[in-house]
Design a protein around this motif. Structure first.
Motif, mmCIF file in Angstrom:
data_model
loop_
_atom_site.group_PDB
_atom_site.id
_atom_site.type_symbol
_atom_site.label_atom_id
_atom_site.label_comp_id
_atom_site.label_asym_id
_atom_site.label_seq_id
_atom_site.Cartn_x
_atom_site.Cartn_y
_atom_site.Cartn_z
ATOM 1 N N GLN A 387 -10.360 22.051 -49.941
ATOM 2 C CA GLN A 387 -11.464 21.091 -49.971
ATOM 3 C C GLN A 387 -12.294 21.266 -48.696
ATOM 4 O O GLN A 387 -12.022 20.623 -47.669
ATOM 5 C CB GLN A 387 -10.938 19.650 -50.057
ATOM 6 C CG GLN A 387 -10.194 19.338 -51.346
ATOM 7 C CD GLN A 387 -8.805 19.925 -51.402
ATOM 8 O OE1 GLN A 387 -8.028 19.818 -50.456
ATOM 9 N NE2 GLN A 387 -8.470 20.581 -52.497
ATOM 10 N N SER A 389 -15.092 20.183 -47.632
ATOM 11 C CA SER A 389 -15.730 18.996 -47.048
ATOM 12 C C SER A 389 -14.801 18.211 -46.150
ATOM 13 O O SER A 389 -15.259 17.447 -45.287
ATOM 14 C CB SER A 389 -16.266 18.072 -48.139
ATOM 15 O OG SER A 389 -17.265 18.703 -48.896
ATOM 16 N N TYR A 392 -15.416 18.348 -42.507
ATOM 17 C CA TYR A 392 -16.428 17.424 -41.989
ATOM 18 C C TYR A 392 -15.843 16.040 -41.753
ATOM 19 O O TYR A 392 -16.011 15.452 -40.677
ATOM 20 C CB TYR A 392 -17.594 17.337 -42.974
ATOM 21 C CG TYR A 392 -18.661 16.330 -42.585
ATOM 22 C CD1 TYR A 392 -19.589 16.631 -41.594
ATOM 23 C CD2 TYR A 392 -18.738 15.084 -43.202
ATOM 24 C CE1 TYR A 392 -20.575 15.711 -41.231
ATOM 25 C CE2 TYR A 392 -19.706 14.160 -42.849
ATOM 26 C CZ TYR A 392 -20.620 14.484 -41.867
ATOM 27 O OH TYR A 392 -21.567 13.568 -41.503
ATOM 28 N N SER A 427 -13.253 18.986 -54.131
ATOM 29 C CA SER A 427 -13.560 17.864 -53.241
ATOM 30 C C SER A 427 -12.377 16.933 -53.014
ATOM 31 O O SER A 427 -12.316 16.252 -52.003
ATOM 32 C CB SER A 427 -14.709 17.039 -53.826
ATOM 33 O OG SER A 427 -14.303 16.409 -55.034
ATOM 34 N N LEU A 438 -22.406 19.690 -50.486
ATOM 35 C CA LEU A 438 -21.838 19.336 -49.190
ATOM 36 C C LEU A 438 -20.657 20.253 -48.885
ATOM 37 O O LEU A 438 -20.517 20.749 -47.762
ATOM 38 C CB LEU A 438 -21.389 17.881 -49.189
ATOM 39 C CG LEU A 438 -20.661 17.402 -47.921
ATOM 40 C CD1 LEU A 438 -21.566 17.531 -46.697
ATOM 41 C CD2 LEU A 438 -20.183 15.962 -48.088
ATOM 42 N N GLY A 439 -19.806 20.502 -49.877
ATOM 43 C CA GLY A 439 -18.670 21.385 -49.677
ATOM 44 C C GLY A 439 -19.095 22.779 -49.267
ATOM 45 O O GLY A 439 -18.512 23.385 -48.358
ATOM 46 N N VAL A 442 -20.429 22.732 -45.580
ATOM 47 C CA VAL A 442 -19.372 22.615 -44.580
ATOM 48 C C VAL A 442 -18.553 23.906 -44.522
ATOM 49 O O VAL A 442 -18.114 24.319 -43.447
ATOM 50 C CB VAL A 442 -18.477 21.400 -44.863
ATOM 51 C CG1 VAL A 442 -17.335 21.319 -43.858
ATOM 52 C CG2 VAL A 442 -19.297 20.111 -44.817
ATOM 53 N N LYS A 510 -27.055 20.365 -47.017
ATOM 54 C CA LYS A 510 -26.475 19.022 -47.020
ATOM 55 C C LYS A 510 -27.466 17.975 -47.517
ATOM 56 O O LYS A 510 -27.072 16.933 -48.037
ATOM 57 C CB LYS A 510 -25.989 18.655 -45.619
ATOM 58 C CG LYS A 510 -24.772 19.442 -45.163
ATOM 59 C CD LYS A 510 -24.410 19.138 -43.713
ATOM 60 C CE LYS A 510 -23.275 20.043 -43.237
ATOM 61 N NZ LYS A 510 -22.949 19.840 -41.806
#
Length: 532
Positions: A387, A389, A392, A427, A438-439, A442, A510
């Protein structure tokens, strides 16, 4: 050729082996009919064809989230959001919900993280004193929860209660605090009222609508039965598909406790490209943030603490044989390197005693690895399911909790790829937000929420990040011939993104929003930026 839909004048990212870029794509009967130049594809248009000018926007295969909890996420959207900056705020939103509820109703919250509270402490049962309702709040990791006195009493938890494979936290005086970890929280979950079918359908619809907005066209459901009853959950999903209220395709894992019975119950079930029965799912250890993941080195500032294995090798092996012997994939939650090695020991023994081709056993999370682990995974053809993300959201916590060299090998996506593995992007939503964009961002920049660069050597390129959420994730569910790339004959699952997306930097990715999501040639979400 009479296509139902044509998308033209765009950047069509095929994600095929040569990473070819086209200008247009034609769809017929829910599948890709042809891909090529504008001139070639537009000549197939008929008066009945829906034709969309992309205006130079980008088209990619539909995103696949290889590990999430759709039903759980949907209920979170319906329950109380406790992802707050202070205990005071959490108490306020819980009180607000309680005041609007009957005294006997459970108040269910989710998402708290004590590391971010301005009070610099965790939630406590006494924080909810005066609330007559039973209160249950899941930590963001889903491996711990905080409850109030009413919930403790309903569950029969006292200062003398003990539990295997879990923690009932107590203060220095031996008083239960209300914090329950792993199987400790199950004691309360077991007395909570079951959800109705109507509530479940409403929750799934909420999650579905968010997913298609994120460009997600397929998900791997990481454990039917994890939230409620596996059989009821599956029946709800099937009914919603038949009713037309479920858009997202699903590859469902089933908890090992009911896996064998589940296969017998649904032995006549026929997959229609939407809901596919997949892996047997286990939980092998806990989490890094809660220091319950099974690691080989002590956690930082916690001498002697190495987390917990939830099974012995012998027990895990016996349970895993049930799936392996029936040519079924196995998926085990394993975060710490000690847990991952135990899982690989089991896979190695299974293949040695009962050789099977192409089972693609998975290691869910695969968080703390090393060179030897990756070599073993490659030999066993195991699939890591990380994952990105989480770097982050939890990277700073990992730095606090892990010693060297473990911290240098957390979500080592670049190492996975360089070792010839096929990491499947995911995620673990609702642990963190569902957005594949987003994944990807990051995975590319490795930035934490506090703007620290977390192990920059593990950065990947945009094409590698895209592969994780498309063709690699499709491979993890044996569906690479159907989805994950845009090629003739494959399912017409696509995402439309802004012009120039392939050149975006992580910070811009993002902020990127999906313009359109297409599943089986049907537009299931549109932001309204293109004329349809």
């Amino acid at each position: 050729m009479k296509p139902d839909l044509i998308l033209h004048h765009g950047t069509v990212v095929t994600m095929n082996q040569n990473f070819e870029i086209a200008e247009a794509v034609a769809v017929k009967g829910g599948k890709i009919l042809a891909i090529g130049s504008n001139d070639v594809i537009l000549q197939y248009s008929t008066p009945q064809t829906q034709v969309i000018d992309l205006k130079e926007k980008t088209v990619t295969p539909g995103f696949i989230d290889a590990h999430q909890h759709m039903i759980n996420f949907g209920f979170n959207l319906a329950n109380v959001n406790c992802r707050k900056a202070s205990i005071e705020e959490v108490v306020s939103v819980i009180k607000e919900r309680a005041e609007a509820s009957r005294p006997e109703e459970w108040i269910i919250g989710w998402g708290y993280d004590e590391a971010g509270f301005k009070e610099n402490r965790s939630l406590h049962k006494d924080d909810f004193e005066g609330i007559p309702n039973p209160v249950y709040i899941m930590r963001y990791c889903h491996h711990a929860a905080t409850v109030n006195d009413k919930a403790l009493k309903l569950a029969g938890i006292t200062n003398e209660t003990t539990v295997d494979n879990g923690i009932i936290e107590k203060d220095d005086s031996g008083e239960v605090t209300g914090v329950l970890v792993e199987q400790g929280k199950s004691l309360v979950e077991n007395v909570m009222p079951p959800y109705t079918k109507h509530q479940m359908k409403n929750a799934v619809k909420l999650a579905n609508d968010q997913y298609i907005k994120d460009g997600i066209t397929s998900v791997h459901e990481a454990g039917l039965g994890f939230f409620s009853d596996a059989f009821q959950e599956f029946d709800v999903l099937k009914e919603m598909k038949e009713e037309g209220t479920l858009n997202v395709r699903m590859y469902v894992m089933v908890l090992q406790e009911v896996f064998e019975e589940f296969l017998k119950t649904y032995s006549s079930y026929e997959w229609d490209y939407f809901i596919k029965i997949g892996s047997m799912k286990f939980f092998g250890d806990g989490t890094l943030s809660g220091k319950t993941a099974a690691v080989s080195q002590d956690f930082k500032s916690s001498p002697g603490e190495k987390g917990m294995l939830l099974y012995s090798f012998a027990d895990l092996l016996e349970r895993a044989k049930i799936a392996h012997s029936q040519n079924k994939q196995i998926a085990v939650h394993a975060i710490g390197d000690r847990a991952i090695n135990q899982v690989l020991d089991v896979y190695e023994k299974l293949y040695k005693d009962d050789p099977k081709p192409n089972l693609r056993h998975r290691v869910e999370h695969s968080t703390v690895t090393d060179e030897a682990i990756l070599a073993r995974m490659k030999k066993l053809e195991a699939i890591p399911v990380p994952q990105p993300s989480l770097v982050y959201f939890a990277g700073d916590v990992y730095l606090e909790n892990l010693n060297e060299p473990a911290v240098q090998n957390v979500f080592a996506n670049k190492n996975f790829i360089d070792a010839g593995l096929k990491p499947a992007g995911s995620s673990d939503c609702p642990i963190i937000p569902s957005s594949p964009l987003l994944g990807m961002a990051v995975a590319m920049d490795r930035m934490t929420v506090n703007n620290h660069v977390f192990i920059p050597d593990q950065r990947v390129s945009l094409s590698e990040a895209l592969s994780m959420y498309t063709i690699n994730a499709a491979y993890a569910s044996f569906e690479e011939d159907l989805k994950g790339s845009l090629e003739e004959g494959k399912l017409a699952d696509m995402v439309v993104l802004p012009e120039g997306f392939l050149h975006f930097k992580p910070e811009k990715i993002k902020e990127t929003e999906v313009d359109m999501t297409i599943i089986g040639g049907e537009i299931v979400y549109s932001k309204g930026t293109l004329k349809t």
